[in-house]
Design a protein around this motif. Structure first.
Motif, short mmCIF file in Angstrom:
data_model
loop_
_atom_site.label_atom_id
_atom_site.label_comp_id
_atom_site.label_asym_id
_atom_site.label_seq_id
_atom_site.Cartn_x
_atom_site.Cartn_y
_atom_site.Cartn_z
N PRO A 97 9.67 16.14 -17.19
CA PRO A 97 9.96 17.16 -18.58
C PRO A 97 11.04 16.35 -19.83
O PRO A 97 10.51 16.56 -20.75
N GLU A 98 11.71 15.46 -19.22
CA GLU A 98 12.47 14.83 -20.47
C GLU A 98 12.20 13.38 -20.81
O GLU A 98 12.77 12.68 -21.71
N ASP A 112 0.81 -1.18 0.05
CA ASP A 112 0.03 0.17 0.22
C ASP A 112 0.76 1.41 -0.03
O ASP A 112 0.59 2.18 0.77
N PRO A 113 1.86 1.35 -1.04
CA PRO A 113 2.61 2.64 -1.07
C PRO A 113 1.70 3.96 -1.32
O PRO A 113 0.80 3.59 -2.13
N PRO A 114 2.13 4.87 -0.87
CA PRO A 114 1.41 6.28 -1.15
C PRO A 114 1.50 6.98 -2.44
O PRO A 114 0.99 7.78 -2.69
N VAL A 115 2.75 6.34 -2.93
CA VAL A 115 3.22 7.29 -4.12
C VAL A 115 3.07 6.20 -5.30
O VAL A 115 3.60 4.85 -5.00
N LEU A 116 2.86 6.40 -6.63
CA LEU A 116 2.90 5.63 -7.76
C LEU A 116 3.60 6.37 -8.96
O LEU A 116 3.42 7.61 -9.22
N LEU A 117 4.68 5.72 -9.32
CA LEU A 117 5.21 6.32 -10.62
C LEU A 117 4.76 5.60 -11.89
O LEU A 117 5.00 4.35 -12.02
N VAL A 118 4.22 6.10 -12.72
CA VAL A 118 3.71 5.81 -14.04
C VAL A 118 4.90 5.86 -15.09
O VAL A 118 5.17 7.10 -15.39
N SER A 119 5.55 4.72 -15.65
CA SER A 119 6.45 5.15 -16.72
C SER A 119 5.95 5.11 -17.94
O SER A 119 6.39 5.83 -18.90
N ARG A 170 6.10 9.68 -16.12
CA ARG A 170 7.38 9.73 -16.91
C ARG A 170 7.28 10.52 -18.00
O ARG A 170 8.36 11.28 -18.79
N GLY A 171 6.14 10.69 -18.83
CA GLY A 171 6.18 11.68 -20.19
C GLY A 171 4.79 11.93 -20.35
O GLY A 171 3.57 11.42 -19.59
N ALA A 202 15.30 9.15 -15.33
CA ALA A 202 16.36 10.01 -14.36
C ALA A 202 15.57 11.34 -14.26
O ALA A 202 15.56 11.85 -13.14
N SER A 203 14.69 11.79 -15.09
CA SER A 203 13.78 13.14 -15.03
C SER A 203 12.72 12.76 -14.14
O SER A 203 12.41 13.59 -13.20
N LEU A 204 12.14 11.68 -14.36
CA LEU A 204 11.04 11.37 -13.50
C LEU A 204 11.41 11.26 -12.07
O LEU A 204 10.77 11.79 -10.89
#
Length: 284
Positions: A127-128, A68-75, A107-108, A132-134
């Motif tokens: 932005p990129e 149950d992480p509070p953060v999601l990174l979508v690639s 990520r974009g 790495a930018s994410l």
């Protein structure tokens, strides 16, 4: 390794041998190069395992929801959509409920569009369009000492994951795409030997995992250092469809070119520009 002669006369790439390492749409790319006169070799270094054949994705999703992480990174937009669509209804509902209450970073623009298209809140975007930018955006937002969910794209950038871990974050990964070795590893080994021998003018890559898969096969064959040297010293050019695909080549210190417009047709035009013969002068 399947080798195909030119199709339509000499063309600007006549006399050039160009390798195609992709599995998906390999024929389209090879035929486009052949129409420009190139001799192509097919050596798919990897293939994508269909989601329906990958029970590990369900297990990864269950582990993610348990954390149950509070953060999601979508690639990637396609990866995010494929992930949710592949889940059975009950698990999909649980996953979507978790996404709704998560703080999302993309990520974009394609990832952002997919998130919005599924009815989730708009999210900050790197932005990129690189991992790495994410990670820069995430760390700049003050994310520290917490669990993070990551919908991973094909090429796992371990250096960027390490940056998150150094900030005290625990990363829980789901990978909608699973990569396996290509169907003809003899062809890949033959490509490696021909590249080292200077018989291949360029190798094209349309996905970062194709690079990693080539490295893996070269290591197994004891030819890793020799292959990378051939790609560094000018014997063979590395051409990528875009900057994300180019990343693992850059990480290895290998010169790599990619088109400004990150599309297959632009990759073919780049090959013509860099490797093609100059057009004959018109008589006046």
């Amino acid at each position: 390794m399947s080798e195909h002669p030119i199709l339509d006369g000499p063309g600007p790439l006549a006399g050039r041998t160009i390798a195609v390492t992709s599995h998906r749409r390999a024929e389209d790319l090879a035929e486009a190069l052949e129409r420009q006169g190139a001799r192509t070799v097919r050596a798919a270094t990897m293939r994508i395992v269909p989601v329906g054949e990958d029970p590990e994705l369900v297990a990864e999703t269950e582990r993610l929801l348990a954390a149950d992480p509070p953060v999601l990174l979508v690639s990637t937009g396609q990866g995010f959509t494929t992930w949710l669509d592949s889940l059975e209804p009950t698990l999909r509902e649980r996953t979507e409920a978790w996404v709704h209450r998560s703080r999302i970073f993309c990520r974009g623009p394609k990832a952002r569009g997919a998130v919005r298209g599924r009815g989730f809140p708009d999210a900050p975007t790197a932005p990129e369009e690189t991992t790495a930018s994410l990670v820069d955006v995430v760390l700049d937002a003050g994310i520290r000492d917490t669990a993070i969910g990551l919908q991973r794209h094909g090429y796992p950038d371990d250096r960027q994951l390490a940056r998150l871990e150094e900030a005290g974050c625990t990363v829980h990964v789901v990978a909608p795409y699973r990569w396996r070795p290509g169907p003809d590893q003899d062809a890949v080994r033959d490509l490696i030997e021909r590249t080292i021998a200077g018989e291949v003018d360029a190798i094209t890559f349309t996905a970062g995992p194709a690079v990693e898969a080539l490295w893996r096969t070269a290591r197994e064959a004891g030819r890793f250092d020799a292959l990378q040297e051939a790609l560094r010293d000018g014997r063979c050019a590395a051409l990528a469809v875009g900057h994300v695909t180019a990343q693992p080549l850059q990480d290895a210190g290998i010169p790599v070119l990619w088109p400004e417009r990150e599309r297959m047709g632009a990759l073919v035009r780049l090959a013509v520009e860099r490797l093609g013969r100059p057009a004959p002068e018109q008589e006046t």
